[in-house]
Design a protein around this motif. Sequence first.
Motif, short mmCIF file in Angstrom:
data_model
loop_
_atom_site.label_atom_id
_atom_site.label_comp_id
_atom_site.label_asym_id
_atom_site.label_seq_id
_atom_site.Cartn_x
_atom_site.Cartn_y
_atom_site.Cartn_z
N UNK A 46 0.83 -1.20 0.00
CA UNK A 46 0.00 0.00 0.00
C UNK A 46 0.86 1.25 0.00
N UNK A 47 1.93 1.26 0.79
CA UNK A 47 2.83 2.43 0.82
C UNK A 47 3.44 2.67 -0.57
N UNK A 48 3.80 1.61 -1.25
CA UNK A 48 4.38 1.75 -2.58
C UNK A 48 3.34 2.24 -3.59
N UNK A 49 2.13 1.75 -3.49
CA UNK A 49 1.09 2.11 -4.45
C UNK A 49 0.72 3.59 -4.38
N UNK A 62 12.38 -2.91 1.04
CA UNK A 62 13.24 -3.03 2.22
C UNK A 62 13.36 -1.68 2.91
N UNK A 63 13.49 -0.62 2.11
CA UNK A 63 13.61 0.73 2.67
C UNK A 63 12.36 1.10 3.46
N UNK A 64 11.19 0.78 2.91
CA UNK A 64 9.94 1.10 3.59
C UNK A 64 9.82 0.33 4.90
N UNK A 65 10.17 -0.94 4.88
CA UNK A 65 10.12 -1.74 6.11
C UNK A 65 11.03 -1.14 7.17
#
Length: 316
Positions: A46-49, A62-65
């Motif tokens: 969802x963050x990527x979308x 990986x960066x978002x996690x």
Amino acid sequence: MPRVYPPIEGRHAGSGLSPSLIESVAGFSAGIISTLVVHPFDVVKTRLQVDPSTTSHIGDSVRIVKNIVRKEGGYSALYRGLMPNMVGNSVSWALYFLWYGNIKDWIKTARGNPDVLTSYDYFLASGASGILTALCTNPIWVIKTRMLSTSRDAPGAYKSIRQGTTHLWKTEGLKGFYRGLVPSLFGVSHGAIQFMAYEQLKNHWSTSRGGRDNLTNLDFLLLSAASKMFAGSVTYPYQVVRARLQTYDADSRYKGVRDVVRQVFQKEGLKGFYKGLGPNIVRVLPSTCVTFLVYENTKFYLPRFYQSYEEIKGVD
């Protein structure tokens, strides 16, 4: 090993439980368990979308996690929005399989052939079930998307389902609960394609195994994974469009579905429609496999356990 249990002839005949109840319980159970297993992947996807940056890079997931864990309260933050996701998935699958089983029965009755369905029949049954499910559950997905797309401490972030529902109703009215419905309805084609492929693969597979009751859990894993990858490769872009329309600031950035498509294509190119595809594949394959595994096993064992229970109670 194939499952060896006393057969129940027909569609759960003689089990004492209605087919609709069995389908609903099987779908509900599948939705809960699959959500618990893969929710963190849903957060990352969802963050990527909803990320409007012009490029996407290998390693973004990986960066978002790392950012979520470091800045939003540790690993527990990867389960933000778990409740609306669990409610949405469990209710969606319960309704979907309820309608799917009944519509297939209606089609068989209308055709006068209780045993054979065509690819078109499966596509029609799953498509109609998907539309009905989307209309009922879209409000849950709006709340879920907004919770997953932000940290708990972000300005305007929803703290809970109740608070999010109240705020959404006060600020956007009924229309707010149906943001992203159009791409969701388009996404029904994903489920229709997936179930068409799954049912036909299962039919061919079970023929070589001597019947559906001889299919193993490994068979269900392989069949569900293959059908999901096939459907996902065709329909993923609608998820990006839907997610953009369901964010907090959608009104200030987009004028509708066509405007989202135009902006994404102009600013991010064709690959912008496939943002989050990596974690989505990682997420949906385990999720799909767990969903169908739990669904098929619950549908198989529930009437048999109930029948055994009734027999034992009758003896007592």
